[in-house]
Design an enzyme around this catalytic site. Structure first.
Site, PDB file in Angstrom:
ATOM      1  N   GLU A 350      39.477  58.272  81.714  1.00 19.59           N
ATOM      2  CA  GLU A 350      40.596  58.181  80.775  1.00 19.59           C
ATOM      3  C   GLU A 350      41.384  59.492  80.671  1.00 19.59           C
ATOM      4  O   GLU A 350      41.521  60.050  79.590  1.00 19.59           O
ATOM      5  CB  GLU A 350      40.059  57.775  79.392  1.00 19.59           C
ATOM      6  CG  GLU A 350      39.381  56.418  79.422  1.00 19.59           C
ATOM      7  CD  GLU A 350      38.855  55.979  78.064  1.00 19.59           C
ATOM      8  OE1 GLU A 350      38.975  54.790  77.763  1.00 19.59           O
ATOM      9  OE2 GLU A 350      38.318  56.830  77.310  1.00 19.59           O
TER      10      GLU A 350
HETATM   11  C1  ACM Z   1      34.196  55.473  78.706  1.00 20.44           C
HETATM   12  O1  ACM Z   1      33.750  54.538  78.028  1.00 20.44           O
HETATM   13  N1  ACM Z   1      35.383  55.984  78.427  1.00 20.44           N
HETATM   14  C2  ACM Z   1      33.460  56.052  79.812  1.00 20.44           C
END
Ligand code: ACM
Ligand code: ZN
Length: 786
Positions: A350
């Site tokens: 992310e």
């Molecule tokens: C995640 O759940 N962002 C690895």
């Protein structure tokens, strides 16, 4: 089979026949089966029960091999467990059993079974002695945990007895992990130790400690004191779910971090329990707390605040700035010194590219290095860190985004967005740890969301965790060897207290432990449920705040629209309970009807069901409504099809199948429309007299599911000319959070054959001030016509 067949082939017959009996009995009468004599979780590879038992008394000794410090420690911990359960502290002696005094527990690395695998153990309990043998101290420790589970679950004053038996046991996977995010919420050292204790009792061997986040930097780094001075504190924290905007904050400063001394203490505590700690230092994203302390490491220069809300933030480390790499290498140098394990987790998930796209330094780096785009820049970033860590004899592991733009040559991949990333990595012959959101995100709901404390979302009940298969069949045998194992992830946005952590991980950790330890062919859900009865008693004795959501009753209702009937099947994830129910909306009591087999309803009912044990209500009451109304089973035509993921249990027929959806949006009762409006026409097959129409919509802002902007009902006798009968408007201030809203129109008796329901998708996030158009979900269920 790895065991010496010379010794064990006769026993194998016994082991397999026990399994068959178990299966046979369970298939016949699951609810009536007596609790097993021994309830080990995870279930051992091979267990053979004998007649009799070993009785512990004040003269019982634990004898361990001399000059084995690890064994001596294990024996000491086992002695304390025995004292806790039975009030007797056995003496621990280093040496060899001698003489005729047989009253001992012997822990030895000289195994009578010469082919025990890594972490495997052999345990033999007879009337006179207990022998626990292993090739390595790890196996010895897991064996000692088995002995602990053979003791009574609750402390007792009567002499402790251990059933005579023989066990040969070894794990299926080498990575049996539990993750914990201490960034969003911070938990004290004492609790981290408890967490490790819970892992140890489940033979889980890898603790993935997520130490840095946007909302808090939690590890002391001597060279960069501002990381903890500034980065470990936030001004305030969001109240409620991040989907429930507009935001409300608690206006309470929040913070905490672990000193290096505390980290060493925890690493040692874990080592004593044969648990490897894998530290995670997130990069390049989820780094706002670090950037608040050192804004010069960002693309814009800041300033920044440590985040008080949850989500993904655009400010990340600048990949064009050499200072970023110097900083991270310095941080990792201190990290490597603290954590002796082979792996360092570098995050990688992310990480938005918006800043990199606009940053002259990042763009210059892309040019200089001949990179194609920002994804390759992320790959460059991770590969640089890998080189540094590899040069210090450490391996990297990262979230599956590290596959994008090219995987670092030696990296292991943690697959979280499903199994696909893990599959791609294994196909490329990289090590993989499976942590898919579908099965092992323990921040997701484990019971009916409306009955659970606030959680991230999702729905992962106990049986779903138990059904998790970490090794994809689509991989070749050679590729499958790269699946090191799996782990549960515990993200802590909605887990503010240590009690809540316990609630989220227990009992799901028990199910995962068995997935990771026990051979796939020996996994048996019914049998596991039986053994869980004892496990719950262990949790009770340990004071664990475990979830009782497994005791909730699930309603499986099948509708026969031709005969206007509904068949109701109840299930729960708990053994040894009675399911009792009512059909009139009253709360079930120990005197309510006992559920034995599926039953059929031909009238409307409000079904309430719950589990009882010894007449005590065990879980919350769950409720479903069956409404056999005028449109029940009628054909429904939709102008736009629902999204392929939310077609309901019966396509458009789901809208008139008599069943109301629950707040679990995946329960099969809802049709979900993404970015489009709803238009449904119900054909009653003949003209009927109507006086009410009622439609349910779901709101779950966290999943971007919103109530409609407008609803319109119209009726027609011929299917061509429709008369609008009512257009219920949205209430002025829609309630926040997850809810089901009914839109009802009542009107004077009207003749009609066709009913048209239109609902407008809001197609905008309610909290977006500019109301930019974007796809949102419209979830619709039962259209009741009276
Ligand atoms: C995640 O759940 N962002 C690895
Ligand atoms: Zn930059």
């Amino acid at each position: 089979m790895i065991y010496k067949t010379k010794i064990f082939s006769p026993a194998f017959f016994v082991f397999s026949s026990i399994c068959c009996c178990l299966l046979f009995f369970q298939a016949c009468t699951p609810a009536k089966m007596p609790e097993p004599l021994v309830s080990l979780i995870p279930k051992p590879t091979n267990l053979n029960l004998h007649e009799g038992h070993f009785t512990l008394n004040k003269d019982t000794k634990i004898i361990v091999d001399p000059d084995e410090e690890g064994l001596y420690k294990i024996a000491g911990m086992l002695a304390i467990d025995i004292e806790t359960q039975g009030g007797i502290l056995p003496e621990v002696i280093q040496g060899k059993p001698q003489g005729t005094d047989l009253n001992y527990i012997h822990l030895t690395l000289s195994s009578p079974v010469d082919t025990l695998a890594n972490e495997g153990y052999y345990l033999k309990v007879s009337g006179e002695t207990i022998i626990l043998a292993a090739n390595d101290p790890q196996g010895m420790f897991w064996g000692s945990q088995t002995i602990r589970q053979l003791l009574p679950a609750q402390p007792t004053k009567v002499p402790l007895q251990i059933a005579a038996l023989e066990i040969l046991d070894k794990p299926r996977y080498s990575w049996r992990g539990m993750h914990l995010d201490v960034g969003r919420h911070f938990y004290p050292v004492s609790f981290i130790k408890k967490y490790l204790d819970y892992m140890a009792m489940h033979k889980m061997n890898t603790f993935h400690w997520h130490l840095t986040e946007d909302q808090g930097w939690r590890i002391e780094i001597k060279k960069y004191p501002k990381l903890t001075e500034i980065g470990s504190r936030r001004e305030q924290t969001l109240v409620g779910h991040a989907g429930s905007q507009p935001y409300v904050f608690d206006e309470q400063p929040y913070g905490g971090y672990y000193s290096q001394e505390e980290i060493r203490e925890i690493v040692q505590y874990a080592q004593d329990r044969y648990i490897t700690v894998v530290p995670e230092i997130e990069m390049p994203g989820h780094s706002l707390a670090a950037l608040a302390a050192y804004p010069e490491l960002s693309c814009t220069g800041g300033p920044f605040k440590v985040a008080g809300t949850w989500g993904v933030f655009e400010d990340v480390y600048c990949a064009g700035n050499e200072a970023t790499f110097t900083f991270l290498e310095d941080v990792l140098t201190e990290v490597m010194d603290l954590f002796p394990g082979a792996y360092v987790h570098i995050g990688g998930d992310e990480s938005p590219k918006a800043r990199w796209e606009k940053c002259p330094k990042c763009q210059a780096r892309i040019k200089e290095e001949g990179l194609k785009d920002e994804h390759e820049l992320q790959s460059y970033f991770i590969q640089r860190m890998e080189k540094f860590l590899n040069a210090h004899d450490k391996k990297i592991i990262g979230w599956d985004e590290i596959l994008e733009g090219g995987l670092a040559p030696n990296a292991a991949v943690m697959s979280w967005r499903g199994m696909e990333g893990g599959i791609a990595a294994a196909e490329a012959l990289h090590d993989v740890v499976m942590t898919p959101g579908s099965h092992v995100y323990f921040d997701h709901y484990q019971g009916e969301p409306s009955l659970e404390p606030l959680a991230f979302g999702g729905y992962t009940p106990l049986h779903k965790v138990y059904a998790f298969e970490p090794t994809p069949e689509t991989l070749s045998k050679e590729q499958q060897r790269f699946i090191l194992g799996a782990q549960a992830n515990v993200w802590s946005e909605y887990i503010p207290t240590t009690e809540q952590v316990e609630y989220m991980i227990m009992p799901r950790m028990s199910a995962l432990a068995e997935v990771l330890w026990t051979p796939a062919a020996d996994r048996n859900w019914e049998d596991f449920m039986y053994r869980m009865q004892q496990q719950y008693r262990r949790f009770d004795a340990m004071g664990v705040n475990y979830s009782k959501s497994a005791f909730q009753v699930r309603h499986d209702i099948k509708v026969d629209s031709v005969h206007k009937e509904a068949t109701v099947t109840f299930k729960s994830d708990a053994a040894g309970v009675d399911i009792r129910y009512s059909l009139d909306g009253s709360a079930p009591t120990p005197a309510s009807r006992l559920y034995t087999v599926p039953f059929t309803l031909s009238e409307s009912a409000i079904i309430k069901a719950a589990t009882f044990q010894n007449d005590e209500l065990m879980g919350q009451v769950t409720e479903r409504t069956v409404d056999i109304h005028q449109a029940f089973g009628a054909p429904v035509t939709l102008s736009h099809p629902p999204h392929a993921n939310y077609t309901g249990s019966n396509g458009s027929g789901t809208l008139v199948n008599g069943l109301a959806g629950s707040t679990t949006h995946t329960d099969g009762a809802w049709l979900g429309f993404l970015g489009v409006d709803l238009e449904a026409v119900i054909d009653l097959q003949s003209v009927k007299e109507l006086s009410a129409i009622r439609t349910s919509f779901l709101q779950q802002p966290g999943a971007h599911i919103f109530l409609p902007a407008a609803v319109e009902y119209a009726v027609s006798e011929d299917g061509t000319i429709f008369n609008t009968i009512d257009s219920p408007s949205l209430s002025d201030a829609p309630a926040q959070g997850t809810l089901i809203q009914k839109y009802e129109a009542t009107f004077p008796a009207t003749k009609a054959q066709f009913i048209r329901v239109r609902a407008a998708n809001v197609n905008a996030l309610p909290w977006d001030k500019e109301q930019r158009k974007r796809s949102t979900w419209l979830f619709v269920d039962e259209m009741v016509v009276e």
